[in-house]
Scaffold this motif. Structure first.
Motif, PDB file in Angstrom:
ATOM      1  N   GLY A  16      42.147  -3.109 -15.548  1.00  0.00           N
ATOM      2  CA  GLY A  16      42.472  -4.436 -15.045  1.00  0.00           C
ATOM      3  C   GLY A  16      43.790  -4.530 -14.316  1.00  0.00           C
ATOM      4  N   LYS A  17      44.486  -3.413 -14.118  1.00  0.00           N
ATOM      5  CA  LYS A  17      45.769  -3.447 -13.406  1.00  0.00           C
ATOM      6  C   LYS A  17      45.567  -2.847 -12.005  1.00  0.00           C
ATOM      7  CE  LYS A  17      47.515  -4.956 -17.299  1.00  0.00           C
ATOM      8  NZ  LYS A  17      46.400  -5.088 -18.229  1.00  0.00           N
ATOM      9  N   CYS A  67      39.868  -4.169 -11.683  1.00  0.00           N
ATOM     10  CA  CYS A  67      38.556  -4.593 -12.188  1.00  0.00           C
ATOM     11  C   CYS A  67      38.718  -4.938 -13.664  1.00  0.00           C
ATOM     12  CB  CYS A  67      37.468  -3.572 -11.902  1.00  0.00           C
ATOM     13  SG  CYS A  67      37.835  -1.880 -12.396  1.00  0.00           S
ATOM     14  N   GLN A  68      37.872  -4.425 -14.545  1.00  0.00           N
ATOM     15  CA  GLN A  68      37.969  -4.825 -15.948  1.00  0.00           C
ATOM     16  C   GLN A  68      37.430  -3.728 -16.850  1.00  0.00           C
ATOM     17  OE1 GLN A  68      35.966  -8.488 -16.841  1.00  0.00           O
ATOM     18  NE2 GLN A  68      37.002  -8.765 -18.780  1.00  0.00           N
ATOM     19  N   GLY A  69      38.015  -3.641 -18.062  1.00  0.00           N
ATOM     20  CA  GLY A  69      37.575  -2.667 -19.041  1.00  0.00           C
ATOM     21  C   GLY A  69      38.664  -1.655 -19.331  1.00  0.00           C
ATOM     22  N   VAL A 118      27.600  -3.598 -14.619  1.00  0.00           N
ATOM     23  CA  VAL A 118      28.237  -4.052 -13.384  1.00  0.00           C
ATOM     24  C   VAL A 118      29.712  -3.662 -13.382  1.00  0.00           C
ATOM     25  CG1 VAL A 118      28.922  -6.076 -12.044  1.00  0.00           C
ATOM     26  CG2 VAL A 118      26.632  -5.956 -13.023  1.00  0.00           C
ATOM     27  N   MET A 119      30.381  -3.850 -14.525  1.00  0.00           N
ATOM     28  CA  MET A 119      31.791  -3.514 -14.594  1.00  0.00           C
ATOM     29  C   MET A 119      32.007  -2.001 -14.556  1.00  0.00           C
ATOM     30  SD  MET A 119      33.040  -6.370 -14.366  1.00  0.00           S
ATOM     31  CE  MET A 119      34.627  -5.587 -14.165  1.00  0.00           C
TER      32      MET A 119
END
Length: 377
Positions: free
Chosen positions: A230-231, A235-237, A266-267
């Protein structure tokens, strides 16, 4: 009356300028943010390389539909884990939906058996992220804190411990101060005391080292490495990387992993795409370093004191929470979006403006920011 403590607690925080509010963002990128139909220069983003944006995920399942140990572990998850292992030089990996879950669950899981915990100790930097602190507090191992980046204090703590299993835990780049951990000294101490080293590389991965490999770039890689998406990856995770044995053990005992629905495909697909962008973002990393140097020089010219940091995180400590909020409001009046960071996120009397720079910022943006900071402060 029952539950009166809730209203009382909220009022106390409001009185002390510590009440937190969610703000609905209409849209944002690494340079601008739109709130209530007004555009601001965004100096509060963790999208350090400016890589955030639409990601195409045609024909990718929206959800994994179950935990990774039932039917939720999909081919895209395995591909992402393999790519991270190949890139960072680890045997195995496991994915989490957030960095907080990754950090806290690893520390809880490693020492969840009483027979193990009684012979174990976790040594943490006092400025480690809340997820690491929470994980250790919920572990059965002894929890020992050492002063921030103080290797002499850590050495003394290690020498006094008779624990069989010693785990040193630090961040690669500290999220609130922006400074870096002394990795070589941490590695030397872990060897001297037969310990292991765990590094949360949330704010280092993508930014520091060749190809942005962060703490894994060194020959002496940490035994356990946590990468969050996420940095700089925008994105995310998150992923935990370690030896085959460690990952196998965590698969058996990590309750967050066992009892959570697996990361959305998707992630995972997005993370694969963003990972490729990050390792090929040398131009963005060069621009980011130029922006950091420009900001530091301009602040020095007008006597704005900064903490020692060569990363995108450039804190300006103002002391009281009230002062930080007041400065934040004045900056907003000049169309600059900055976050006032207050206790308990940072120690008392160290409330601050946390300036985060990105590769997307232009020279004029940074000149304007420092000009307004000079007027506000």
């Amino acid at each position: 009356m029952a539950f009166d403590f809730i209203e009382h607690s909220i009022e106390q925080r409001r009185t002390k300028s510590l009440l937190r509010r969610r703000i609905c963002i209409q849209s944002s990128d690494a340079r601008y943010i739109n709130v209530d139909s007004k555009r601001y220069l965004n100096f509060a983003s963790n999208d350090y390389l400016g890589l955030g944006g639409p990601v195409l995920a045609n024909d990718v399942l929206s959800g994994s539909r179950s935990s990774s140990l039932v039917t939720g572990y999909l081919d895209v998850h395995k591909k992402l884990e393999h790519a991270l292992c190949q890139l960072l030089g680890y045997d195995d990996a496991m994915l989490f939906s957030s960095g907080f879950s990754a950090n806290s669950s690893v520390l809880k899981a490693l020492f969840n058996e009483q027979s193990v915990a009684k012979d174990s100790a976790i040594f943490q930097d006092k400025l480690n992220h809340a997820s690491l602190i929470d994980g250790a507090l919920h572990s059965d191992a002894r929890h020992i804190r050492f002063n921030h980046n103080d290797m002499n204090h850590l050495r003394a703590r290690l020498e006094k411990s008779n624990a069989l299993n010693k785990l040193i835990v630090s961040e690669g780049v500290f999220s609130m101060d922006g400074d870096s951990a002394p990795l070589a000294q941490l590695h030397a101490l872990k060897q001297q005391h037969n310990a292991w080293l765990m590094i949360d590389d949330a704010h280092a991965f993508g930014i520091t080292g060749k190809q942005g490999l962060g703490s894994a770039q060194t020959q002496n890689k940490p035994d356990i490495l946590v990468i969050t998406f996420g940095k700089a990856m925008a994105c995310q995770g998150a992923a935990v990387l370690a030896s085959h044995d460690v990952i196998d053990y965590l698969v058996q005992v990590n309750r967050d992993y066992i009892y959570s629905t697996a990361m959305s495909p998707v992630m995972a697909h997005s993370a694969l795409q963003q990972l490729d962008k990050v390792i090929n973002a040398d131009d963005a990393r060069t621009q980011l370093q130029q922006n950091i140097a420009l900001f530091q020089q301009l602040c020095a010219n007008v006597n704005i004191p900064l903490l020692t940091s060569n990363t995108p995180i450039q804190p300006i400590v103002l002391g009281s929470a009230e002062n930080a909020l007041k400065a934040q409001r004045k900056l907003k009046e000049h169309n600059i979006w900055l976050t006032a960071i207050r206790p308990p996120t940072v120690p008392h009397n160290t409330a601050r403006l946390r300036v985060t720079l990105t590769a997307a910022h232009k020279s004029d943006d940074i000149h304007y920011l420092v000009q307004v900071l000079g007027e506000v402060l």
